[in-house]
Design a protein around this motif. Sequence first.
Motif, PDB file in Angstrom:
ATOM      1  N   ALA A  60     -39.174  -5.025  -9.645  1.00 50.35           N
ATOM      2  CA  ALA A  60     -37.920  -4.434  -9.147  1.00 50.35           C
ATOM      3  C   ALA A  60     -37.952  -4.182  -7.640  1.00 50.35           C
ATOM      4  N   LEU A  61     -38.574  -5.101  -6.891  1.00 56.77           N
ATOM      5  CA  LEU A  61     -38.567  -4.996  -5.437  1.00 56.77           C
ATOM      6  C   LEU A  61     -37.234  -5.518  -4.893  1.00 56.77           C
ATOM      7  N   PHE A  62     -36.823  -4.987  -3.751  1.00 53.72           N
ATOM      8  CA  PHE A  62     -35.591  -5.445  -3.121  1.00 53.72           C
ATOM      9  C   PHE A  62     -35.882  -6.743  -2.374  1.00 53.72           C
ATOM     10  N   PRO A  63     -35.268  -7.866  -2.772  1.00 55.88           N
ATOM     11  CA  PRO A  63     -35.637  -9.160  -2.162  1.00 55.88           C
ATOM     12  C   PRO A  63     -35.243  -9.290  -0.699  1.00 55.88           C
ATOM     13  N   ASN A  64     -34.242  -8.503  -0.273  1.00 52.73           N
ATOM     14  CA  ASN A  64     -33.759  -8.599   1.111  1.00 52.73           C
ATOM     15  C   ASN A  64     -34.494  -7.657   2.061  1.00 52.73           C
ATOM     16  N   LEU A  65     -35.464  -6.891   1.533  1.00 54.07           N
ATOM     17  CA  LEU A  65     -36.241  -5.971   2.365  1.00 54.07           C
ATOM     18  C   LEU A  65     -37.670  -6.473   2.486  1.00 54.07           C
ATOM     19  N   THR A  66     -38.285  -6.194   3.634  1.00 50.14           N
ATOM     20  CA  THR A  66     -39.690  -6.551   3.810  1.00 50.14           C
ATOM     21  C   THR A  66     -40.572  -5.648   2.942  1.00 50.14           C
ATOM     22  N   VAL A  67     -41.846  -5.992   2.882  1.00 47.11           N
ATOM     23  CA  VAL A  67     -42.804  -5.161   2.145  1.00 47.11           C
ATOM     24  C   VAL A  67     -42.773  -3.731   2.676  1.00 47.11           C
ATOM     25  N   ALA A  68     -42.831  -3.572   3.989  1.00 45.98           N
ATOM     26  CA  ALA A  68     -42.831  -2.237   4.586  1.00 45.98           C
ATOM     27  C   ALA A  68     -41.550  -1.485   4.263  1.00 45.98           C
ATOM     28  N   GLN A  69     -40.420  -2.177   4.303  1.00 55.63           N
ATOM     29  CA  GLN A  69     -39.143  -1.531   3.997  1.00 55.63           C
ATOM     30  C   GLN A  69     -39.065  -1.143   2.524  1.00 55.63           C
ATOM     31  N   ASN A  70     -39.619  -1.980   1.639  1.00 53.56           N
ATOM     32  CA  ASN A  70     -39.655  -1.633   0.220  1.00 53.56           C
ATOM     33  C   ASN A  70     -40.492  -0.384  -0.013  1.00 53.56           C
ATOM     34  N   VAL A  71     -41.673  -0.342   0.609  1.00 53.83           N
ATOM     35  CA  VAL A  71     -42.566   0.804   0.409  1.00 53.83           C
ATOM     36  C   VAL A  71     -41.925   2.083   0.949  1.00 53.83           C
ATOM     37  N   GLY A  72     -41.219   1.976   2.071  1.00 54.63           N
ATOM     38  CA  GLY A  72     -40.618   3.163   2.673  1.00 54.63           C
ATOM     39  C   GLY A  72     -39.255   3.528   2.152  1.00 54.63           C
ATOM     40  N   PHE A  73     -38.738   2.776   1.175  1.00 57.25           N
ATOM     41  CA  PHE A  73     -37.362   2.986   0.727  1.00 57.25           C
ATOM     42  C   PHE A  73     -37.142   4.402   0.189  1.00 57.25           C
ATOM     43  N   GLY A  74     -38.039   4.875  -0.663  1.00 58.83           N
ATOM     44  CA  GLY A  74     -37.881   6.205  -1.249  1.00 58.83           C
ATOM     45  C   GLY A  74     -37.908   7.304  -0.202  1.00 58.83           C
ATOM     46  N   LEU A  75     -38.750   7.130   0.807  1.00 58.30           N
ATOM     47  CA  LEU A  75     -38.821   8.116   1.887  1.00 58.30           C
ATOM     48  C   LEU A  75     -37.526   8.123   2.696  1.00 58.30           C
ATOM     49  N   LYS A  76     -36.965   6.926   2.919  1.00 60.75           N
ATOM     50  CA  LYS A  76     -35.712   6.835   3.664  1.00 60.75           C
ATOM     51  C   LYS A  76     -34.585   7.529   2.906  1.00 60.75           C
ATOM     52  N   VAL A  77     -34.540   7.328   1.580  1.00 60.37           N
ATOM     53  CA  VAL A  77     -33.510   7.982   0.750  1.00 60.37           C
ATOM     54  C   VAL A  77     -33.647   9.502   0.829  1.00 60.37           C
ATOM     55  N   LYS A  78     -34.900   9.984   0.921  1.00 53.61           N
ATOM     56  CA  LYS A  78     -35.126  11.428   1.015  1.00 53.61           C
ATOM     57  C   LYS A  78     -34.836  11.994   2.398  1.00 53.61           C
TER      58      LYS A  78
END
Length: 348
Positions: free
Chosen positions: A85-103
């Motif tokens: 369930a990774l976001f295909p349009n985001l880089t690895v770093a952006q995927n890993v940081g996604f939850g932090l960005k939402v917070k």
Amino acid sequence: MSFLNISHLEKSFGPTRVVKDFNLSVEKGEFISLLGPSGCGKTTVLRMVAGFEEPTSGAILISGKDVVKLRPNQRNIGMVFQSYALFPNLTVAQNVGFGLKVKGAGSAEIRTRVGEMLELIGLPDLGGRYPFQLSGGQQQRVALARALAPKPHMLLLDEPLSALDAKVRVSLRNEIRSIQKELGITTIFVTHDQEEALSMSDRIVVMHAGIAEQVGTPSDIYSRPATRFVAGFVGTLNTIEAEVLDSAIGRLRLAGVETILNRPVPDGTVTLGLRPEAVSLGQNGHDTAVTGTITEVDFLGSVIRLRADLGGQTIAFDTFNTPGTAPPTLGEKVVLGLRSADLLVIED
């Protein structure tokens, strides 16, 4: 009080009860596996803990607080799915940081935490890649890092290794367990693979038809199964019928010979369970010896799995593939050694 307490949890879809009176207490930092065949209710339990399904009845307490009415994003739980369930349009770093960005974390905090997570999963130089540029094992590592980045109180894993090939699966399960121990995070792992559950878990919950049939350490589950289902599902098990001669002391007639269990058994006929590794070729000091005829020889590399007929009942056993020593051949008569202490009385 335990970190996670699940009490009298039930879930029905229409008239079908898929989880029935499920109870479990989990200590902080424990690694718990929910093990069972497809359709047994293990993923439904996980989804109720995560907040993706609402229980029909029962309570889920995390640190003493009932979270049943809380939404998933209010529970501070990380989850890793079977499909990455990774976001295909985001880089690895952006995927890993996604939850932090939402917070609402700041960019500097996100950058630091993403770097820590990529180091933790062994992919420090792949932050700029996209998911399609990674192998399946690498994608699952990224999914794990994404779940851990917001520092959740608990980690839930829903068959995260089932889509990987065998060698990658073994490697990644060792990495997951190592990371879990390093972080000390409470983890619930859903799997239908008994080897995964036995090798990774502090305790295992064996589920069948919506019921927790047995909860125990890997050693308890394997060596002392509580029900016929657990005995048959976890590991390979021989089942042998034996005539009870004295129920008070467990004196039995097994394959034409007598043995004593030194514990009470039911009257009549009992079903005994015996692991293949508990049977030796030759008596070798064991207290019980039976005679059989070899009916099957399976070469498994370092181990040879044999089956012998004991006058109408079949028993499987293992012997090492020793160079220069030929295994028994089909039709050969053999003496097999057993220990009465290894015989399990299997009850329904």
